[in-house]
Scaffold this motif. Structure first.
Motif, PDB file in Angstrom:
ATOM      1  N   VAL A 183      38.578  43.977  46.200  1.00  0.00           N
ATOM      2  CA  VAL A 183      37.916  43.022  47.081  1.00  0.00           C
ATOM      3  C   VAL A 183      37.387  41.880  46.236  1.00  0.00           C
ATOM      4  CG1 VAL A 183      35.756  44.359  47.008  1.00  0.00           C
ATOM      5  CG2 VAL A 183      36.134  42.711  48.851  1.00  0.00           C
ATOM      6  N   VAL A 184      37.638  40.652  46.671  1.00  0.00           N
ATOM      7  CA  VAL A 184      37.119  39.482  45.968  1.00  0.00           C
ATOM      8  C   VAL A 184      35.970  38.910  46.783  1.00  0.00           C
ATOM      9  CG1 VAL A 184      38.869  37.938  46.990  1.00  0.00           C
ATOM     10  CG2 VAL A 184      37.643  37.240  44.926  1.00  0.00           C
ATOM     11  N   CYS A 185      34.877  38.590  46.092  1.00  0.00           N
ATOM     12  CA  CYS A 185      33.652  38.127  46.745  1.00  0.00           C
ATOM     13  C   CYS A 185      33.260  36.770  46.176  1.00  0.00           C
ATOM     14  CB  CYS A 185      32.528  39.133  46.528  1.00  0.00           C
ATOM     15  SG  CYS A 185      32.862  40.780  47.192  1.00  0.00           S
ATOM     16  N   PRO A 186      33.865  35.694  46.688  1.00  0.00           N
ATOM     17  CA  PRO A 186      33.543  34.363  46.161  1.00  0.00           C
ATOM     18  C   PRO A 186      32.158  33.904  46.589  1.00  0.00           C
ATOM     19  CG  PRO A 186      35.610  34.379  47.437  1.00  0.00           C
ATOM     20  CD  PRO A 186      34.872  35.641  47.739  1.00  0.00           C
ATOM     21  N   GLY A 187      31.583  33.031  45.776  1.00  0.00           N
ATOM     22  CA  GLY A 187      30.418  32.281  46.202  1.00  0.00           C
ATOM     23  C   GLY A 187      30.885  31.065  46.983  1.00  0.00           C
ATOM     24  N   PRO A 188      30.121  29.993  47.002  1.00  0.00           N
ATOM     25  CA  PRO A 188      30.551  28.794  47.725  1.00  0.00           C
ATOM     26  C   PRO A 188      31.804  28.189  47.096  1.00  0.00           C
ATOM     27  CG  PRO A 188      28.552  28.356  46.444  1.00  0.00           C
ATOM     28  CD  PRO A 188      28.774  29.832  46.383  1.00  0.00           C
ATOM     29  N   VAL A 189      32.746  27.818  47.965  1.00  0.00           N
ATOM     30  CA  VAL A 189      34.033  27.279  47.524  1.00  0.00           C
ATOM     31  C   VAL A 189      34.304  25.996  48.289  1.00  0.00           C
ATOM     32  CG1 VAL A 189      36.511  27.746  47.236  1.00  0.00           C
ATOM     33  CG2 VAL A 189      34.872  29.633  47.129  1.00  0.00           C
ATOM     34  N   ARG A 190      34.808  24.997  47.607  1.00  0.00           N
ATOM     35  CA  ARG A 190      35.098  23.711  48.252  1.00  0.00           C
ATOM     36  C   ARG A 190      36.430  23.792  48.994  1.00  0.00           C
ATOM     37  NH1 ARG A 190      32.472  22.447  43.428  1.00  0.00           N
ATOM     38  NH2 ARG A 190      30.618  21.144  43.705  1.00  0.00           N
ATOM     39  N   ARG A 221      43.241  32.368  41.476  1.00  0.00           N
ATOM     40  CA  ARG A 221      43.757  32.882  40.206  1.00  0.00           C
ATOM     41  C   ARG A 221      42.920  34.061  39.712  1.00  0.00           C
ATOM     42  NH1 ARG A 221      43.725  28.478  37.934  1.00  0.00           N
ATOM     43  NH2 ARG A 221      41.724  28.590  36.841  1.00  0.00           N
ATOM     44  N   THR A 222      41.593  33.943  39.808  1.00  0.00           N
ATOM     45  CA  THR A 222      40.712  35.032  39.387  1.00  0.00           C
ATOM     46  C   THR A 222      40.946  36.277  40.237  1.00  0.00           C
ATOM     47  OG1 THR A 222      39.037  33.432  38.685  1.00  0.00           O
ATOM     48  CG2 THR A 222      38.307  35.695  39.033  1.00  0.00           C
ATOM     49  N   ALA A 223      41.161  36.082  41.538  1.00  0.00           N
ATOM     50  CA  ALA A 223      41.369  37.214  42.446  1.00  0.00           C
ATOM     51  C   ALA A 223      42.658  37.957  42.128  1.00  0.00           C
ATOM     52  CB  ALA A 223      41.388  36.726  43.886  1.00  0.00           C
ATOM     53  N   VAL A 224      43.743  37.231  41.964  1.00  0.00           N
ATOM     54  CA  VAL A 224      45.034  37.882  41.703  1.00  0.00           C
ATOM     55  C   VAL A 224      45.039  38.500  40.310  1.00  0.00           C
ATOM     56  CG1 VAL A 224      47.529  37.560  41.598  1.00  0.00           C
ATOM     57  CG2 VAL A 224      46.203  36.346  43.325  1.00  0.00           C
ATOM     58  N   ASP A 225      44.438  37.829  39.338  1.00  0.00           N
ATOM     59  CA  ASP A 225      44.317  38.412  37.995  1.00  0.00           C
ATOM     60  C   ASP A 225      43.537  39.726  38.061  1.00  0.00           C
ATOM     61  OD1 ASP A 225      45.742  36.520  36.570  1.00  0.00           O
ATOM     62  OD2 ASP A 225      43.968  35.376  35.954  1.00  0.00           O
ATOM     63  N   GLY A 226      42.418  39.718  38.794  1.00  0.00           N
ATOM     64  CA  GLY A 226      41.595  40.922  38.896  1.00  0.00           C
ATOM     65  C   GLY A 226      42.332  42.057  39.575  1.00  0.00           C
ATOM     66  N   LEU A 227      43.069  41.745  40.629  1.00  0.00           N
ATOM     67  CA  LEU A 227      43.867  42.764  41.309  1.00  0.00           C
ATOM     68  C   LEU A 227      44.905  43.346  40.364  1.00  0.00           C
ATOM     69  CD1 LEU A 227      44.650  44.160  44.034  1.00  0.00           C
ATOM     70  CD2 LEU A 227      46.185  42.219  44.424  1.00  0.00           C
ATOM     71  N   ASP A 228      45.556  42.483  39.602  1.00  0.00           N
ATOM     72  CA  ASP A 228      46.601  42.933  38.684  1.00  0.00           C
ATOM     73  C   ASP A 228      46.037  43.792  37.550  1.00  0.00           C
ATOM     74  OD1 ASP A 228      49.257  43.079  37.801  1.00  0.00           O
ATOM     75  OD2 ASP A 228      49.046  41.330  36.512  1.00  0.00           O
ATOM     76  N   ARG A 229      44.801  43.537  37.197  1.00  0.00           N
ATOM     77  CA  ARG A 229      44.172  44.289  36.096  1.00  0.00           C
ATOM     78  C   ARG A 229      43.447  45.544  36.580  1.00  0.00           C
ATOM     79  NH1 ARG A 229      41.637  38.910  33.118  1.00  0.00           N
ATOM     80  NH2 ARG A 229      43.644  38.066  32.398  1.00  0.00           N
ATOM     81  N   GLY A 230      43.537  45.812  37.866  1.00  0.00           N
ATOM     82  CA  GLY A 230      42.950  47.035  38.386  1.00  0.00           C
ATOM     83  C   GLY A 230      41.465  46.979  38.629  1.00  0.00           C
ATOM     84  N   ARG A 231      40.903  45.766  38.769  1.00  0.00           N
ATOM     85  CA  ARG A 231      39.465  45.669  39.036  1.00  0.00           C
ATOM     86  C   ARG A 231      39.177  46.032  40.486  1.00  0.00           C
ATOM     87  NH1 ARG A 231      37.303  40.041  37.118  1.00  0.00           N
ATOM     88  NH2 ARG A 231      35.376  40.990  37.895  1.00  0.00           N
ATOM     89  N   ARG A 232      38.008  46.530  40.721  1.00  0.00           N
ATOM     90  CA  ARG A 232      37.605  46.993  42.058  1.00  0.00           C
ATOM     91  C   ARG A 232      36.950  45.876  42.853  1.00  0.00           C
ATOM     92  NH1 ARG A 232      32.628  49.130  43.192  1.00  0.00           N
ATOM     93  NH2 ARG A 232      32.278  49.326  40.961  1.00  0.00           N
ATOM     94  N   VAL A 233      35.901  45.261  42.298  1.00  0.00           N
ATOM     95  CA  VAL A 233      35.173  44.163  42.941  1.00  0.00           C
ATOM     96  C   VAL A 233      35.252  42.955  42.025  1.00  0.00           C
ATOM     97  CG1 VAL A 233      32.962  43.378  43.849  1.00  0.00           C
ATOM     98  CG2 VAL A 233      33.616  45.783  44.091  1.00  0.00           C
ATOM     99  N   ILE A 234      35.708  41.838  42.576  1.00  0.00           N
ATOM    100  CA  ILE A 234      35.940  40.630  41.789  1.00  0.00           C
ATOM    101  C   ILE A 234      35.020  39.534  42.305  1.00  0.00           C
ATOM    102  CG2 ILE A 234      37.677  38.931  41.085  1.00  0.00           C
ATOM    103  CD1 ILE A 234      39.748  41.196  42.128  1.00  0.00           C
ATOM    104  N   VAL A 235      34.125  39.055  41.456  1.00  0.00           N
ATOM    105  CA  VAL A 235      33.230  37.954  41.826  1.00  0.00           C
ATOM    106  C   VAL A 235      33.516  36.794  40.871  1.00  0.00           C
ATOM    107  CG1 VAL A 235      30.854  37.199  42.183  1.00  0.00           C
ATOM    108  CG2 VAL A 235      31.469  39.593  42.603  1.00  0.00           C
TER     109      VAL A 235
END
Length: 269
Positions: A183-190, A221-235
């Motif tokens: 799961v990716v949990c972004p802060g504010p995004v433009r 990019r951070t989200a897909v990288d995190g998914l590929d690296r097996g991360r659970r929660v991506i902020v």
């Protein structure tokens, strides 16, 4: 823990909310890595325009994810294309602004359909085949708001908290299957996403520090990288990781009044 499946001739990443913002850039990121993509959103013209930039690596499936029958039809529509969903990205979302006492009930229920029901619906439809094949991945998009209540956007914060909890539990259930979830949990995004809820970026930027803001391509990019690296929660972004920790751990009697005073929706009592 499994990582992303390798690109294949018939495998694809299905991305909801792909017509703009984070979803568009997640699609671009998968195409850049050699994957085929299936783009899902309501805006058929925008999907076709985006798919045209990907050549033969993209297919378009216009659908309103607030409609259960349109969600239910997606697996068969993908199969008719001769494709297999090996990566599911639940990115589509809506947000409402204002107090629970004043917000429109139909808008609130549509939010629940898109932000909660669609996530559950598509995961339960596409995951069984991934598990049977022993390969696959799910990326669900939540928000830093998932880590604590969001006054003036109560339904949105609760919906994203659901997505966070649901994905973490699902990931544990998938352990040893060859399928992963994050799961990716972004802060504010433009992205202009807030404008649809009545919070234009320029107004939000007056209330939220500039160091919290991220660009959609960076989040993707951070989200897909995190998914590929097996991360659970991506902020994405260190400041947002700090904010997420504070949001989760701060006493509610301190946190809630602070959030309530700073949120632009406080004027809509």
């Amino acid at each position: 823990m499994a990582t992303l499946p390798d690109p294949s001739a018939t495998g694809a990443a299905l991305i909801t909310g792909a017509s703009s913002g984070i979803g568009e850039h997640i699609a671009r990121e998968f195409v850049r890595r050699g994957h085929r993509v299936v783009l899902v959103a309501r805006r058929a013209d925008r999907l076709a325009e985006l798919a045209g930039t990907f050549g033969d690596r993209a297919r378009v499936l216009p659908a309103d994810l607030s409609n259960p029958s349109e969600r239910a039809a997606l697996p068969d529509r993908v199969a008719e294309m001769g494709l297999t969903v090996e990566v599911l990205v639940n990115n589509a979302g809506v947000a409402n602004l204002g107090s629970v006492a004043r917000v429109d009930v139909d808008a609130e229920l549509r939010l629940i359909e898109v932000d909660v029901a669609a996530v559950v619906d598509l995961c339960t439809r596409f995951l069984p085949a991934m598990v049977a094949r022993g390969r696959g991945a799910v990326l669900n998009v939540a928000s830093v708001g998932a880590f604590g209540p969001v006054p003036w956007q109560a339904s949105y914060g609760a919906a994203k908290a659901f997505v966070l909890s649901y994905t973490e539990a699902m990931r544990e259930e998938l352990r040893g299957t060859g399928v992963t979830a994050a799961v990716v949990c972004p802060g504010p995004v433009r992205t202009g996403f807030g404008a649809a809820a009545g919070i234009p970026d320029e107004d939000a930027e007056k209330l939220l520090p500039s160091f919290l803001w991220e660009q959609p391509e960076t989040v993707a990019r951070t989200a897909v990288d995190g998914l590929d690296r097996g991360r659970r929660v991506i902020v994405p972004g260190m400041p947002n990781r700090v904010a997420a920790t504070l949001n989760r751990l701060a006493p509610r009697w301190i946190l809630l009044p602070m959030l309530g005073r700073s949120h632009p929706g406080r004027t809509q009592r």
